[in-house]
Enzyme design. Structure first.
Site, PDB file in Angstrom:
ATOM      1  N   LYS A 119       0.838  -1.068  -0.091  1.00 51.64           N
ATOM      2  CA  LYS A 119      -0.058  -0.062   0.096  1.00 51.64           C
ATOM      3  C   LYS A 119       0.719   1.305   0.080  1.00 51.64           C
ATOM      4  O   LYS A 119       0.709   2.256  -0.731  1.00 51.64           O
ATOM      5  CB  LYS A 119      -1.122   0.000   1.172  1.00 51.64           C
ATOM      6  CG  LYS A 119      -1.989  -1.010   1.137  1.00 51.64           C
ATOM      7  CD  LYS A 119      -2.976  -1.054   2.237  1.00 51.64           C
ATOM      8  CE  LYS A 119      -3.946  -2.106   2.086  1.00 51.64           C
ATOM      9  NZ  LYS A 119      -5.132  -2.153   3.155  1.00 51.64           N
ATOM     10  N   LYS A 178      -8.774 -12.585  -7.289  1.00 51.57           N
ATOM     11  CA  LYS A 178      -9.799 -12.828  -6.516  1.00 51.57           C
ATOM     12  C   LYS A 178     -11.132 -11.774  -6.820  1.00 51.57           C
ATOM     13  O   LYS A 178     -10.787 -10.752  -7.248  1.00 51.57           O
ATOM     14  CB  LYS A 178      -9.565 -12.570  -4.966  1.00 51.57           C
ATOM     15  CG  LYS A 178      -8.625 -13.729  -4.366  1.00 51.57           C
ATOM     16  CD  LYS A 178      -8.226 -13.620  -3.010  1.00 51.57           C
ATOM     17  CE  LYS A 178      -9.738 -13.482  -2.012  1.00 51.57           C
ATOM     18  NZ  LYS A 178      -9.162 -13.402  -0.584  1.00 51.57           N
ATOM     19  N   LYS A 202     -14.393  -5.954  -4.449  1.00 51.27           N
ATOM     20  CA  LYS A 202     -15.426  -4.657  -4.693  1.00 51.27           C
ATOM     21  C   LYS A 202     -14.604  -3.529  -5.483  1.00 51.27           C
ATOM     22  O   LYS A 202     -15.273  -2.733  -5.777  1.00 51.27           O
ATOM     23  CB  LYS A 202     -15.889  -4.281  -3.400  1.00 51.27           C
ATOM     24  CG  LYS A 202     -14.641  -3.748  -2.518  1.00 51.27           C
ATOM     25  CD  LYS A 202     -15.435  -3.590  -0.972  1.00 51.27           C
ATOM     26  CE  LYS A 202     -15.966  -4.531  -0.440  1.00 51.27           C
ATOM     27  NZ  LYS A 202     -16.437  -4.397   1.050  1.00 51.27           N
TER      28      LYS A 202
END
Length: 353
Positions: A135, A216, A219
């Site tokens: 990140k 995977k 969202k």
């Protein structure tokens, strides 16, 4: 380390660290950020397993809004998503009468314990966290909350002296830190915390994208056809499954050369609780079109009651507030007990009452 259930071999009064347990049943703690709609992968890989644990464990399910602000959030969206998360949990089978569902910021103790644990945690151990490195690499500015996130997660777990923590593969490293900090605190002071074990569900644990089965289901996928949400209507679910990518040939079988069909078989297996081998036999020679239509029917049959229940719940904010209050009250009682022990052992003067 993985953990099986419900025939748990761990005693409800003993644990691997020697720390005392006051729970009548082993404790499960799992939390999720209020990031909006849950998708099929969340449901099959996590929430179903949580529901199955409610009769055999003392369950704490946290909506971790403090974790959510490690990245910028619109306040009104965060509040709305917190209610959405609760309504979806209940609709998907988490029963407030059998579990404690709470908002992290409603319970005093998470950040307090995180500070104590952080004072025992080497900086380098946090900097080596895979999620932090991934990140941080993607962001122009890195805030300290992102670095400290795993310590707060450890506090979430240890505050309730959890025995078992259902986690995804991407959180295993964070759970290892929680185990390390529990052991370090116990060695430094005296046995206090259970050393939590991971539970990683097998059935439906890795539901892949409908448009890119190498990734995977997520969202954050920009392709709206890649992800099935619990709030999708039957027409939308059917359209997404019928338009899912498939593989060369027409044989319905599991295989590395059949990632699209393998993913659909995994979904079908999870929602019907049938073995994939039996499904391969049933659809032998029937082709992709027939198979996709049946998968769509099965997913709709499983999810539509969840969607309808969610739509009822999300309209009743007073009921959701009552659930949060009851969950926070129960969680707070446990949190106070843990904090009192920790404060005494590290040398804090007891607060006059």
């Amino acid at each position: 380390m993985t953990h099986s259930f419900p025939n748990d071999t761990m005693s409800s009064t003993t644990n691997t660290s020697g720390a005392p347990s006051t729970a009548t049943r082993p404790v499960v703690l799992t939390c999720a950020q209020p990031t909006g709609r849950l998708h099929l992968g969340n449901y099959l890989g996590a929430v179903i397993n949580w529901g199955r644990m409610q009769d055999d464990y003392e369950c704490y399910f946290g909506v971790v809004d403090q974790h959510a602000i490690t990245l910028p959030k619109v306040p009104t969206e965060l509040r709305r998503n917190t209610y959405t998360c609760l309504a979806q949990y209940i609709a998907a089978g988490i029963d407030p009468e059998r579990s404690h569902i709470f908002v992290q910021s409603h319970v005093i103790g998470h950040t307090e314990l995180a500070w104590v644990l952080g004072c025992l945690c080497p900086l380098g151990q946090l900097e080596r966290m895979t999620q932090f490195k991934d990140k941080a690499h993607k962001q122009e500015f890195v805030y300290s909350g992102l670095l400290y996130y795993p310590v707060l997660m450890a506090a979430d777990i240890l505050l309730y002296n959890a025995h078992v923590v259902p986690v995804g593969e991407d959180q295993k490293q964070h759970l290892e830190l929680a185990r390390d900090l529990a052991e370090k605190f116990n060695r430094t002071f005296s046995p206090t915390f259970n050393v939590p074990e991971a539970f990683i569900g097998k059935t439906g644990a890795r539901i892949m994208s409908l448009q890119n089965p190498a990734s995977k289901m997520s969202k954050s996928d920009p392709n709206t056809n890649a992800t099935i949400y619990l709030t999708d209507t039957p027409d939308v679910v059917r359209r997404k499954i019928l338009s899912s990518v498939t593989d060369s040939g027409s044989e319905v079988r599991v295989g590395e050369d059949k990632p699209g069909i393998t993913n659909l078989l995994a979904i079908m297996s999870a929602v019907t609780e049938r073995e994939m081998g039996a499904l391969e036999e049933e659809f032998a020679g029937k082709g992709y079109g027939v198979f996709k239509a049946v998968v769509a029917d099965a997913v709709i049959a499983r999810l539509d009651p969840v969607r309808l229940r969610y739509e009822e719940l999300i309209q009743d904010t007073a009921h959701l507030d009552a659930v949060f209050k009851a969950g926070a009250d129960a969680a707070q009682k446990t949190a106070w007990k843990t904090l009192a022990k920790v404060h005494r052992k590290v040398g804090f003067v007891e607060r006059a009452r």
